[in-house]
Scaffold this motif. Structure first.
Motif, PDB file in Angstrom:
ATOM      1  N   PHE A  82       6.258 -13.085 -16.121  1.00  0.00           N
ATOM      2  CA  PHE A  82       6.060 -12.042 -17.128  1.00  0.00           C
ATOM      3  C   PHE A  82       6.587 -12.633 -18.439  1.00  0.00           C
ATOM      4  N   PRO A  83       5.685 -13.185 -19.281  1.00  0.00           N
ATOM      5  CA  PRO A  83       6.139 -13.921 -20.468  1.00  0.00           C
ATOM      6  C   PRO A  83       6.707 -13.016 -21.562  1.00  0.00           C
ATOM      7  N   ASP A  84       7.626 -13.597 -22.319  1.00  0.00           N
ATOM      8  CA  ASP A  84       8.195 -12.952 -23.515  1.00  0.00           C
ATOM      9  C   ASP A  84       8.731 -11.551 -23.236  1.00  0.00           C
ATOM     10  N   THR A  85       9.433 -11.400 -22.125  1.00  0.00           N
ATOM     11  CA  THR A  85      10.014 -10.105 -21.782  1.00  0.00           C
ATOM     12  C   THR A  85      11.286  -9.900 -22.604  1.00  0.00           C
ATOM     13  N   PRO A  86      11.345  -8.817 -23.390  1.00  0.00           N
ATOM     14  CA  PRO A  86      12.529  -8.592 -24.231  1.00  0.00           C
ATOM     15  C   PRO A  86      13.731  -8.130 -23.400  1.00  0.00           C
ATOM     16  N   PRO A  87      14.941  -8.216 -23.974  1.00  0.00           N
ATOM     17  CA  PRO A  87      16.125  -7.732 -23.256  1.00  0.00           C
ATOM     18  C   PRO A  87      15.937  -6.279 -22.825  1.00  0.00           C
ATOM     19  N   GLY A  88      16.405  -5.958 -21.628  1.00  0.00           N
ATOM     20  CA  GLY A  88      16.288  -4.591 -21.136  1.00  0.00           C
ATOM     21  C   GLY A  88      16.451  -4.529 -19.633  1.00  0.00           C
ATOM     22  N   THR A  89      16.328  -3.315 -19.112  1.00  0.00           N
ATOM     23  CA  THR A  89      16.439  -3.065 -17.675  1.00  0.00           C
ATOM     24  C   THR A  89      15.054  -2.709 -17.153  1.00  0.00           C
ATOM     25  N   TYR A  90      14.664  -3.364 -16.052  1.00  0.00           N
ATOM     26  CA  TYR A  90      13.298  -3.239 -15.557  1.00  0.00           C
ATOM     27  C   TYR A  90      13.206  -3.014 -14.063  1.00  0.00           C
ATOM     28  N   ASN A  91      12.154  -2.307 -13.686  1.00  0.00           N
ATOM     29  CA  ASN A  91      11.712  -2.192 -12.300  1.00  0.00           C
ATOM     30  C   ASN A  91      10.360  -2.877 -12.221  1.00  0.00           C
ATOM     31  N   ILE A  92       9.920  -3.168 -10.995  1.00  0.00           N
ATOM     32  CA  ILE A  92       8.608  -3.761 -10.787  1.00  0.00           C
ATOM     33  C   ILE A  92       7.675  -2.684 -10.243  1.00  0.00           C
ATOM     34  N   ARG A  93       6.507  -2.560 -10.842  1.00  0.00           N
ATOM     35  CA  ARG A  93       5.468  -1.650 -10.346  1.00  0.00           C
ATOM     36  C   ARG A  93       4.370  -2.495  -9.698  1.00  0.00           C
ATOM     37  N   ILE A  94       3.959  -2.080  -8.511  1.00  0.00           N
ATOM     38  CA  ILE A  94       2.885  -2.757  -7.788  1.00  0.00           C
ATOM     39  C   ILE A  94       1.714  -1.791  -7.675  1.00  0.00           C
ATOM     40  N   ILE A  95       0.518  -2.285  -8.005  1.00  0.00           N
ATOM     41  CA  ILE A  95      -0.698  -1.470  -8.011  1.00  0.00           C
ATOM     42  C   ILE A  95      -1.691  -2.108  -7.054  1.00  0.00           C
ATOM     43  N   ASN A  96      -2.108  -1.368  -6.041  1.00  0.00           N
ATOM     44  CA  ASN A  96      -3.078  -1.894  -5.077  1.00  0.00           C
ATOM     45  C   ASN A  96      -4.489  -1.548  -5.532  1.00  0.00           C
ATOM     46  N   TYR A  97      -5.172  -2.509  -6.152  1.00  0.00           N
ATOM     47  CA  TYR A  97      -6.563  -2.332  -6.560  1.00  0.00           C
ATOM     48  C   TYR A  97      -7.512  -2.590  -5.391  1.00  0.00           C
ATOM     49  N   GLY A  98      -7.037  -3.238  -4.341  1.00  0.00           N
ATOM     50  CA  GLY A  98      -7.889  -3.695  -3.239  1.00  0.00           C
ATOM     51  C   GLY A  98      -7.991  -2.691  -2.112  1.00  0.00           C
ATOM     52  N   SER A  99      -7.972  -3.198  -0.898  1.00  0.00           N
ATOM     53  CA  SER A  99      -8.201  -2.399   0.308  1.00  0.00           C
ATOM     54  C   SER A  99      -6.930  -1.753   0.831  1.00  0.00           C
ATOM     55  N   ASN A 100      -7.124  -0.809   1.761  1.00  0.00           N
ATOM     56  CA  ASN A 100      -6.000  -0.194   2.455  1.00  0.00           C
ATOM     57  C   ASN A 100      -5.240  -1.237   3.253  1.00  0.00           C
ATOM     58  N   GLY A 101      -3.998  -0.935   3.548  1.00  0.00           N
ATOM     59  CA  GLY A 101      -3.209  -1.783   4.434  1.00  0.00           C
ATOM     60  C   GLY A 101      -2.610  -2.999   3.765  1.00  0.00           C
ATOM     61  N   LEU A 102      -2.256  -2.913   2.470  1.00  0.00           N
ATOM     62  CA  LEU A 102      -1.641  -4.038   1.767  1.00  0.00           C
ATOM     63  C   LEU A 102      -0.204  -4.213   2.223  1.00  0.00           C
ATOM     64  N   ASP A 103       0.150  -5.435   2.574  1.00  0.00           N
ATOM     65  CA  ASP A 103       1.522  -5.798   2.930  1.00  0.00           C
ATOM     66  C   ASP A 103       2.008  -6.826   1.926  1.00  0.00           C
ATOM     67  N   GLY A 104       3.312  -6.861   1.694  1.00  0.00           N
ATOM     68  CA  GLY A 104       3.835  -7.877   0.796  1.00  0.00           C
ATOM     69  C   GLY A 104       5.345  -7.890   0.716  1.00  0.00           C
ATOM     70  N   ASN A 105       5.843  -8.907   0.058  1.00  0.00           N
ATOM     71  CA  ASN A 105       7.254  -9.021  -0.237  1.00  0.00           C
ATOM     72  C   ASN A 105       7.409  -9.943  -1.438  1.00  0.00           C
ATOM     73  N   GLY A 106       8.577  -9.921  -2.032  1.00  0.00           N
ATOM     74  CA  GLY A 106       8.790 -10.789  -3.183  1.00  0.00           C
ATOM     75  C   GLY A 106      10.208 -10.673  -3.713  1.00  0.00           C
ATOM     76  N   TYR A 107      10.487 -11.478  -4.751  1.00  0.00           N
ATOM     77  CA  TYR A 107      11.809 -11.450  -5.363  1.00  0.00           C
ATOM     78  C   TYR A 107      11.748 -12.044  -6.768  1.00  0.00           C
ATOM     79  N   THR A 108      12.660 -11.585  -7.608  1.00  0.00           N
ATOM     80  CA  THR A 108      12.855 -12.205  -8.901  1.00  0.00           C
ATOM     81  C   THR A 108      13.910 -13.290  -8.705  1.00  0.00           C
ATOM     82  N   ARG A 109      13.950 -14.227  -9.621  1.00  0.00           N
ATOM     83  CA  ARG A 109      14.973 -15.276  -9.522  1.00  0.00           C
ATOM     84  C   ARG A 109      15.415 -15.678 -10.912  1.00  0.00           C
ATOM     85  N   ASN A 110      16.646 -16.132 -10.966  1.00  0.00           N
ATOM     86  CA  ASN A 110      17.130 -16.601 -12.269  1.00  0.00           C
ATOM     87  C   ASN A 110      17.451 -18.063 -12.213  1.00  0.00           C
TER      88      ASN A 110
END
Length: 187
Positions: free
Chosen positions: A159-187
């Protein structure tokens, strides 16, 4: 005459088998659109269904995600409180969004990397939007769109040029039913 009776019997048997197979498939929860898929995750808010017009607006504000690679001169993301956030979910339905419960804070303008895995089940299309939202639920930057399965491997997007602040991640399923996933931010 025997030949025609055999052909007719074969045709009737085949038609009956196809009919029974189709009925069995229609009752299978993995295949029907009407199935009641149960979303599972302790990392996210309850899924929210989006309308067709909301989906179109979100798609217009999406850009294809480009794999992220840290530059040698780029300092790591400075994240306070929750050093990194991680998440996992299963069975996110088509046209639903979820937000991480945990948030992270950055103290300077940076590219925020997100490493993720995403995939759908049987006969699915994987098309997912990832966005940063602020504490008021507003989008910060553009929605990063990732198409395709990443099951045996992962991908890191930024996520380029993100300004200082507090954030959550929103995930939007544009595809099919039954989406699985996982992930993490890193510094």
């Amino acid at each position: 005459m025997k030949f025609f009776k055999s052909v007719s019997a074969f045709a009737l048997t085949t038609a009956l088998m196809v009919s029974l197979s189709t009925a069995a498939l229609a009752q299978s929860p993995e295949i029907t659109k009407e199935s009641n898929i149960q979303f599972q995750s302790s990392s996210f808010t309850k899924p929210t269904k989006i309308s067709d017009s909301e989906k179109q607006q979100l798609l217009l504000n999406s850009v294809p995600a480009v794999p992220y690679e840290a530059k040698a001169t780029e300092s790591s993301v400075s994240i306070q409180a929750n050093v990194n956030i991680s998440y996992q979910f299963s069975n996110l339905a088509q046209d639903e969004t979820i937000d991480t419960i945990n948030a992270f804070t950055i103290t300077s303008t940076k590219t925020v990397p997100l490493t993720l895995v995403q995939y759908t089940g049987f006969l699915g299309t994987t098309d997912v939007g990832y966005a940063l939202i602020d504490q008021y639920g507003r989008f910060v930057g553009q929605i990063q769109r990732v198409k395709g399965d990443y099951k045996g491997t992962n991908i890191t997007i930024g996520f380029p040029d993100t300004p200082p602040g507090t954030y959550n991640i929103r995930i939007i399923n544009y595809g099919s039913n039954g989406l699985d996933g996982n992930g993490y931010t890193r510094n």
